[in-house]
Design a protein around this motif. Structure first.
Motif, PDB file in Angstrom:
ATOM      1  N   THR A  67       0.811  -1.204   0.000  1.00  0.00           N
ATOM      2  CA  THR A  67       0.000   0.000   0.000  1.00  0.00           C
ATOM      3  C   THR A  67       0.847   1.257   0.000  1.00  0.00           C
ATOM      4  O   THR A  67       0.498   2.257  -0.636  1.00  0.00           O
ATOM      5  N   HIS A  68       1.987   1.215   0.685  1.00  0.00           N
ATOM      6  CA  HIS A  68       2.739   2.438   0.939  1.00  0.00           C
ATOM      7  C   HIS A  68       4.042   2.576   0.143  1.00  0.00           C
ATOM      8  O   HIS A  68       4.824   3.473   0.420  1.00  0.00           O
ATOM      9  N   VAL A  69       4.278   1.707  -0.834  1.00  0.00           N
ATOM     10  CA  VAL A  69       5.470   1.885  -1.671  1.00  0.00           C
ATOM     11  C   VAL A  69       5.374   3.233  -2.379  1.00  0.00           C
ATOM     12  O   VAL A  69       4.375   3.524  -3.052  1.00  0.00           O
ATOM     13  N   GLN A 105      -5.356 -11.076  -3.486  1.00  0.00           N
ATOM     14  CA  GLN A 105      -6.226 -10.316  -2.583  1.00  0.00           C
ATOM     15  C   GLN A 105      -5.503  -9.092  -2.037  1.00  0.00           C
ATOM     16  O   GLN A 105      -6.072  -7.995  -1.985  1.00  0.00           O
ATOM     17  N   MET A 106      -4.238  -9.259  -1.656  1.00  0.00           N
ATOM     18  CA  MET A 106      -3.461  -8.142  -1.115  1.00  0.00           C
ATOM     19  C   MET A 106      -3.263  -7.057  -2.162  1.00  0.00           C
ATOM     20  O   MET A 106      -3.390  -5.863  -1.866  1.00  0.00           O
ATOM     21  N   LEU A 107      -2.933  -7.451  -3.369  1.00  0.00           N
ATOM     22  CA  LEU A 107      -2.717  -6.461  -4.427  1.00  0.00           C
ATOM     23  C   LEU A 107      -3.994  -5.693  -4.726  1.00  0.00           C
ATOM     24  O   LEU A 107      -3.964  -4.472  -4.944  1.00  0.00           O
ATOM     25  N   GLU A 108      -5.114  -6.391  -4.756  1.00  0.00           N
ATOM     26  CA  GLU A 108      -6.383  -5.725  -5.018  1.00  0.00           C
ATOM     27  C   GLU A 108      -6.737  -4.773  -3.879  1.00  0.00           C
ATOM     28  O   GLU A 108      -7.190  -3.641  -4.113  1.00  0.00           O
ATOM     29  N   GLU A 109      -6.519  -5.206  -2.648  1.00  0.00           N
ATOM     30  CA  GLU A 109      -6.791  -4.340  -1.500  1.00  0.00           C
ATOM     31  C   GLU A 109      -5.887  -3.115  -1.518  1.00  0.00           C
ATOM     32  O   GLU A 109      -6.321  -2.002  -1.193  1.00  0.00           O
ATOM     33  N   LYS A 160      -7.139  -0.501  -3.887  1.00  0.00           N
ATOM     34  CA  LYS A 160      -8.358   0.177  -3.443  1.00  0.00           C
ATOM     35  C   LYS A 160      -8.145   1.034  -2.203  1.00  0.00           C
ATOM     36  O   LYS A 160      -8.949   1.917  -1.916  1.00  0.00           O
ATOM     37  N   ARG A 161      -7.075   0.766  -1.461  1.00  0.00           N
ATOM     38  CA  ARG A 161      -6.870   1.404  -0.173  1.00  0.00           C
ATOM     39  C   ARG A 161      -6.078   2.693  -0.336  1.00  0.00           C
ATOM     40  O   ARG A 161      -4.981   2.678  -0.894  1.00  0.00           O
ATOM     41  N   ASP A 172      -4.044   3.831   7.111  1.00  0.00           N
ATOM     42  CA  ASP A 172      -3.810   3.337   8.452  1.00  0.00           C
ATOM     43  C   ASP A 172      -2.470   3.790   9.025  1.00  0.00           C
ATOM     44  O   ASP A 172      -2.249   3.748  10.216  1.00  0.00           O
ATOM     45  N   ARG A 173      -1.553   4.150   8.110  1.00  0.00           N
ATOM     46  CA  ARG A 173      -0.218   4.480   8.575  1.00  0.00           C
ATOM     47  C   ARG A 173       0.353   5.559   7.669  1.00  0.00           C
ATOM     48  O   ARG A 173       0.421   5.392   6.459  1.00  0.00           O
TER      49      ARG A 173
END
Length: 269
Positions: free
Chosen positions: A218-220, A253-257, A260-261, A266-267
Motif C-alpha cells: 500500500t505504501h510503496v 487479494q493483497m494487491l487488489e486491497e 483500493k486502499r 492506516d499508517r
C-alpha cells in the motif's frame, strides 16, 4: 501508492521445467515472470531463451525481467555482454544483477573498491541502455545493498538513470523499519520481491505475513521507474506448488486491497 502487477521469480521452483512453471503461473493468475539465469535460462544459450520466451508469451504472461547472477566486480563486462544477449533473446526489458561480489558485506569494501565497482556497474548500465534494457540491482544481504546507507551511497556513486534497485526486506526486518527504508529509497526502486520469511530464513505461508505485506504494498512510494512494476513472489514453504497456489490467492487479494486502499489510510509515511 504504486499499483503492482502480480509476478513470479522462476528461481522459486528451480527443480521445475520452464513449461511447468509457465503452466502453474498461468493457473494462478501470474502476469509476469522473472526468469532466473542459474537454472532455467543460463547465459549464452539464446535458443533456449527464445524457447522460454515463446512458452511465456503464448500463455499470455510477460517476461518481466532476466534474473542474472552477474556480480561486478567478480564478473566483468564480457560476462555481462553474454547476459545482455541472452536477455535480448528472452525478450526481457530488464536485467537484475548483484551489487558487488556475492556474499560479501558492504562494510568490508574500501573506498577504492566501492568506486571501481560503481564505475563498472555504470559501464554495464550504459551498455544495457544502448540495448533498451534497464538494470536492476538486487537489494540483498551480503552485497553493496545490504543496508540503507550503503545502497544510497552506491546509487549516488553509480549516478546513472538506467540503474534501479529491486527492493526486498532483509529477512525479519520489522515493518516500521521496512517502511522507513522504502520511504528513503522508494524513488530508486523498480520491482519488489515478496516472500514470507523470518530472521532465520524459515519460510511460512504468505497468509501468515499478510498484514506486513499489505502495508508495504500500500505504501510503496512513487518512483522514477519508467515501466510497469511487478511484485514478484519469490520462494515458498517447502518449494511446494500447492503452497504457491495458496500464496498466490492471498497475493491477489493483497494487491487488489492495496489498489483500493488510500495510501496513508492506516499508517502515514
Amino acid at each position: 501508492m504504486t499499483s503492482f502487477r502480480p509476478g513470479l521469480c522462476s528461481v522459486t521452483f528451480r527443480k521445475l521445467a520452464p513449461r511447468t512453471i509457465v503452466r502453474l503461473a498461468a493457473e494462478c493468475g501470474i502476469e509476469g515472470i522473472e526468469w532466473g539465469g542459474d537454472v532455467h535460462v543460463p547465459p549464452g544459450q539464446p535458443d533456449l531463451a527464445r524457447h522460454v520466451r515463446r512458452l511465456t508469451e503464448n500463455a499470455g504472461i510477460a517476461v518481466a525481467s532476466y534474473g542474472s547472477y552477474i556480480a561486478p566486480p567478480s564478473d566483468d563486462e564480457d560476462a555481462f555482454a553474454s547476459v545482455l544477449d541472452t536477455a535480448h533473446a528472452l525478450g526481457a526489458p530488464n536485467v537484475r544483477i548483484w551489487a558487488g561480489s556475492r556474499n560479501r558485506d558492504s562494510a568490508t569494501y574500501s573506498t577504492e573498491e566501492r568506486r571501481d565497482t560503481a564505475a563498472l556497474i555504470r559501464r554495464m548500465a550504459r551498455r544495457a541502455a544502448d540495448a533498451s534494457v534497464t538494470l536492476g540491482l538486487e537489494y540483498h544481504p551480503g552485497s553493496l545493498t545490504d543496508d540503507l546507507a550503503s545502497a544510497q551511497n552506491l546509487m549516488a556513486e553509480i549516478d546513472d538513470p538506467n540503474v534501479f534497485l529491486y527492493w526486498q526486506p532483509r529477512p525479519g526486518l520489522p515493518l516500521a523499519e521496512a517502511l522507513d527504508e522504502l520511504r528513503a529509497i522508494g524513488r530508486e526502486t523498480s520491482h519488489v520481491h515478496v516472500f514470507a520469511w523470518d530472521s532465520e530464513k524459515a519460510r511460512y505461508p504468505l497468509a501468515d505475513q499478510r498484514a506486513y505485506w499489505s502495508e508495504i504494498l500500500t505504501h510503496v512510494p512513487a518512483t522514477r521507474w519508467p515501466g510497469e512494476r511487478f511484485a514478484m513472489l519469490e520462494f515458498v514453504r517447502d518449494d511446494s506448488p500447492e503452497q504457491f497456489r495458496a500464496d498466490a490467492a492471498v497475493f491477489h487479494q493483497m494487491l487488489e486491497e492495496a489498489r483500493k486502499r488510500p495510501s496513508g489510510a492506516d499508517r502515514s509515511l
